[in-house]
Motif scaffolding. Structure first.
Motif, PDB file in Angstrom:
ATOM      1  N   SER A  68       0.853  -1.189   0.000  1.00  0.00           N
ATOM      2  CA  SER A  68       0.000   0.000   0.000  1.00  0.00           C
ATOM      3  C   SER A  68       0.885   1.234   0.000  1.00  0.00           C
ATOM      4  O   SER A  68       1.837   1.309   0.780  1.00  0.00           O
ATOM      5  N   ARG A  72      -2.610   3.241   6.408  1.00  0.00           N
ATOM      6  CA  ARG A  72      -3.283   4.089   7.394  1.00  0.00           C
ATOM      7  C   ARG A  72      -3.171   3.480   8.800  1.00  0.00           C
ATOM      8  O   ARG A  72      -3.002   2.276   8.952  1.00  0.00           O
ATOM      9  N   ARG A 125      -1.247  -8.860   3.989  1.00  0.00           N
ATOM     10  CA  ARG A 125      -2.401  -7.962   3.918  1.00  0.00           C
ATOM     11  C   ARG A 125      -3.043  -7.869   5.295  1.00  0.00           C
ATOM     12  O   ARG A 125      -3.316  -8.875   5.931  1.00  0.00           O
ATOM     13  N   ASP A 127      -6.329  -6.838   7.209  1.00  0.00           N
ATOM     14  CA  ASP A 127      -7.752  -6.668   6.897  1.00  0.00           C
ATOM     15  C   ASP A 127      -8.495  -6.144   8.109  1.00  0.00           C
ATOM     16  O   ASP A 127      -8.612  -6.834   9.120  1.00  0.00           O
ATOM     17  N   CYS A 128      -8.999  -4.925   8.002  1.00  0.00           N
ATOM     18  CA  CYS A 128      -9.777  -4.381   9.115  1.00  0.00           C
ATOM     19  C   CYS A 128     -11.164  -5.009   9.108  1.00  0.00           C
ATOM     20  O   CYS A 128     -11.729  -5.282   8.050  1.00  0.00           O
ATOM     21  N   VAL A 129     -11.717  -5.195  10.298  1.00  0.00           N
ATOM     22  CA  VAL A 129     -13.079  -5.722  10.434  1.00  0.00           C
ATOM     23  C   VAL A 129     -14.071  -4.830   9.690  1.00  0.00           C
ATOM     24  O   VAL A 129     -15.132  -5.273   9.248  1.00  0.00           O
ATOM     25  N   GLU A 130     -13.720  -3.549   9.525  1.00  0.00           N
ATOM     26  CA  GLU A 130     -14.631  -2.618   8.839  1.00  0.00           C
ATOM     27  C   GLU A 130     -14.707  -2.887   7.344  1.00  0.00           C
ATOM     28  O   GLU A 130     -15.657  -2.461   6.691  1.00  0.00           O
ATOM     29  N   GLY A 131     -13.680  -3.527   6.787  1.00  0.00           N
ATOM     30  CA  GLY A 131     -13.749  -3.860   5.371  1.00  0.00           C
ATOM     31  C   GLY A 131     -12.560  -3.438   4.543  1.00  0.00           C
ATOM     32  O   GLY A 131     -12.362  -3.949   3.445  1.00  0.00           O
ATOM     33  N   TRP A 132     -11.733  -2.496   5.034  1.00  0.00           N
ATOM     34  CA  TRP A 132     -10.593  -2.068   4.215  1.00  0.00           C
ATOM     35  C   TRP A 132      -9.399  -2.977   4.419  1.00  0.00           C
ATOM     36  O   TRP A 132      -9.336  -3.728   5.395  1.00  0.00           O
ATOM     37  N   SER A 133      -8.455  -2.917   3.476  1.00  0.00           N
ATOM     38  CA  SER A 133      -7.237  -3.713   3.560  1.00  0.00           C
ATOM     39  C   SER A 133      -6.039  -2.837   3.209  1.00  0.00           C
ATOM     40  O   SER A 133      -6.155  -1.931   2.385  1.00  0.00           O
ATOM     41  N   ALA A 134      -4.902  -3.130   3.831  1.00  0.00           N
ATOM     42  CA  ALA A 134      -3.649  -2.463   3.483  1.00  0.00           C
ATOM     43  C   ALA A 134      -2.545  -3.508   3.519  1.00  0.00           C
ATOM     44  O   ALA A 134      -2.573  -4.416   4.342  1.00  0.00           O
ATOM     45  N   ILE A 135      -1.594  -3.384   2.581  1.00  0.00           N
ATOM     46  CA  ILE A 135      -0.498  -4.357   2.523  1.00  0.00           C
ATOM     47  C   ILE A 135       0.758  -3.706   3.078  1.00  0.00           C
ATOM     48  O   ILE A 135       1.125  -2.592   2.673  1.00  0.00           O
TER      49      ILE A 135
END
Lengths: 253, 280
Positions: A68, A72, A125, A127-135
């Motif tokens: 990413s 964040r 990766r 993965d946030c429980v909210e739905g977004w992902s960052a590598i």
């Protein structure tokens, strides 16, 4: 007979049924027995099947080109405790990771101790429980190395991570089972994206348990405790968000 | 009035006759999927509310470009797809809840389970009922393969794929000219296409893209990530397929209402269907 259900009647009925459905679902969701009996089946079935069929599978590791551009932060990004702030001011030179509980040889590790152990680097990766992902790229000590050193007692079933941050005075903590604790990609990360782990991402030490969601990746880890049961700890559900709301303890899904 | 079984359609049936139309497996699947799809949709909208942005690729978070976003700016709700933004105040992004409080969340309280913001609880609804849905779908699919439902009732028969036949069926639908007598027993070609599209494409896409969002399953079944091109692509496809399913249900319910709701619903509950009378 066909007049028993007219088109208008059907539409009116559906319009009346919708709010009833909503109220009904809200009431069911608020009922502890419905939550425990019905709404926990997803977590139970997922945990059982993942452990039965896929306990040793590896999370995908990515290429550096897939990182990413900006990773964040979220959750707590600056612990408030005076103790933590003092360590932060000293660059964590006097910080110690306490490893104890149901282990045969409890001990403490300085950051230098951890850095001297064989490290693992992985691009994975988040993965946030909210739905977004960052590598991101994580470097740290496999948790297994630490656990092999302190040697778990036979009655240990879970590994608990005690953190320096809190929400409204309640300390953050998380826990995982022994399958994840001894998983080769489960590491205690002190480095991220080729630099030191930043405070916003959990300095000095953050758990990476790559087959679960973000809230399991405990930041600001101060202590590791092997336990036989999660019930006696805080709210008894194995983690801050698990106690606070209704997040599932098993976050592999 | 004569009562007969669908297995003996060679006897001369005519309008007004009561016949067996839907098998038990079809009826059970219909109602289990209807109920679980409502729960999955509404709890899914609440999960979406936690991060009302969609991305393509392996990753995607706030600093990255979202191809779809539902949000609120300056007290005005909006839906943005690509570069195009439409105002949606009142029902998306910015709305007033049942207690009269203004809220800036993507989907409004009347569309979500639970009605007030609770990600953990909506996940529990979603991830528990997803099992019931997927298992019921699997059993129904297997049963339909074994009992000939797929081959006999759903796959197009010879001649049905002829452009003239399809065009005729489109005209029949457009003019609300529904089949009468024994012809009403069989699905027409547009109906077959809709059901096959849902059963063969949309539902498998829903289930597989849902599974791809699980970090545990991505480790267990890495081909999922390659199938969809990443977790965030899978999340986008999950949302698009859900939208198409909602469209299908709207059309499906409209056709039920137009074709005669009492007879249609009875046949899906009891299996018995009265053949529509031919107009003389």
């Amino acid at each position: 007979m066909a007049s028993l259900i007219s088109r208008r009647g059907l539409l009116t009925g559906m319009a009346l049924a919708a709010p009833a459905l909503l109220v009904g679902c809200d009431r069911l969701g608020a009922s502890p027995s419905f939550r425990d009996l019905v709404l926990s089946t997803g977590e139970t079935l997922a945990y059982r099947t993942h452990r039965l069929f896929a306990s040793n599978t590896l999370a995908r590791e990515f290429d550096p080109s897939q990182l990413s551009p900006t990773f964040r932060t979220n959750g707590n990004t600056q612990p408030r405790s005076a103790d933590y702030r003092a360590h932060q001011a000293e660059g964590f030179a006097n910080w110690r990771l306490e490893v104890g509980g149901l282990v045969q040889a409890p001990r403490a590790y300085s950051l230098a101790d951890l850095r001297s152990l064989p490290a693992r680097t992985q691009i994975t990766r988040h993965d946030c429980v909210e739905g977004w992902s960052a590598i991101g790229k994580w470097t740290g000590v496999p948790l297994r190395t630490i656990l092999d050193t302190v040697r778990l007692r036979a009655d240990a079933r879970f590994i608990v991570f005690h953190c320096a941050d809190d929400f409204g005075g309640k300390p953050y903590y998380e826990s995982i089972d022994l399958v994840d604790a001894f998983h080769p990609q489960t590491i205690l990360a002190y480095g991220m994206n080729d630099g030191n782990l930043a405070v916003g991402h959990g300095a000095p030490l953050r758990l990476r348990v790559e087959r679960q969601l973000g809230y399991k990746q405990a930041k600001f880890v101060m202590g590791i405790e092997a336990v036989a049961s999660l019930l006696p700890i805080a709210g008894g559900r194995g983690g801050f968000w698990e106690d606070d709301g209704s997040y599932d303890w098993y976050a592999g899904i | 009035m004569r009562i007969t079984s669908i297995a003996r359609t060679d006897v001369s049936l005519q309008g007004g006759d009561l016949v067996r139309r839907h098998r038990l497996s079809t009826r059970l699947w219909h109602w289990i999927s209807a109920a679980t799809m409502v729960i999955l949709l509404m709890s899914g909208l609440m999960i979406f509310n936690a991060h009302p942005r969609l991305y393509w690729g392996q990753y995607g978070a706030n600093p990255d470009y979202a191809w779809l976003e539902i949000g609120s700016a300056g007290g005005q709700g909006f839906l943005r797809v690509g570069d195009r933004s439409v105002p949606t105040t009142g029902f998306l992004g910015q709305w007033t809840d049942h207690a009269g409080q203004p809220r800036s969340r993507a989907f409004p309280d009347w569309a979500t389970i639970p009605s007030s913001y609770n990600l953990g609880l909506s996940r529990r609804w979603h991830l528990s009922f997803a099992w019931l849905f997927a298992v019921a779908f699997g059993v129904y699919a297997l049963r339909s393969l074994m009992n000939g439902h797929l081959r006999r009732d759903l796959l197009p028969s010879e001649g049905e794929l002829h452009p003239r036949h399809i065009w005729q069926d489109i005209r029949n639908h457009a003019t609300l000219n529904f089949p009468k007598g024994i012809a009403a027993l069989r699905y027409n070609i547009l109906q077959k296409a809709a059901y096959l599209g849902v059963l063969g494409l949309l539902l498998p896409a829903m289930i597989l893209s849902g599974m791809t969002m699980s970090p545990g399953l991505d480790a267990a079944l890495p081909w999922l990530l390659d199938l969809f091109g990443g977790r965030q692509s899978a999340r986008s496809i999950h949302f698009i397929a859900a939208t198409l399913l909602v469209l299908f249900v709207v059309v499906h319910l409209s056709m039920v209402v137009l074709a005669g709701p009492f007879n249609e619903i009875r046949s899906m509950i009891t299996g018995w269907f009265r053949l529509p009378e031919e107009k003389s």
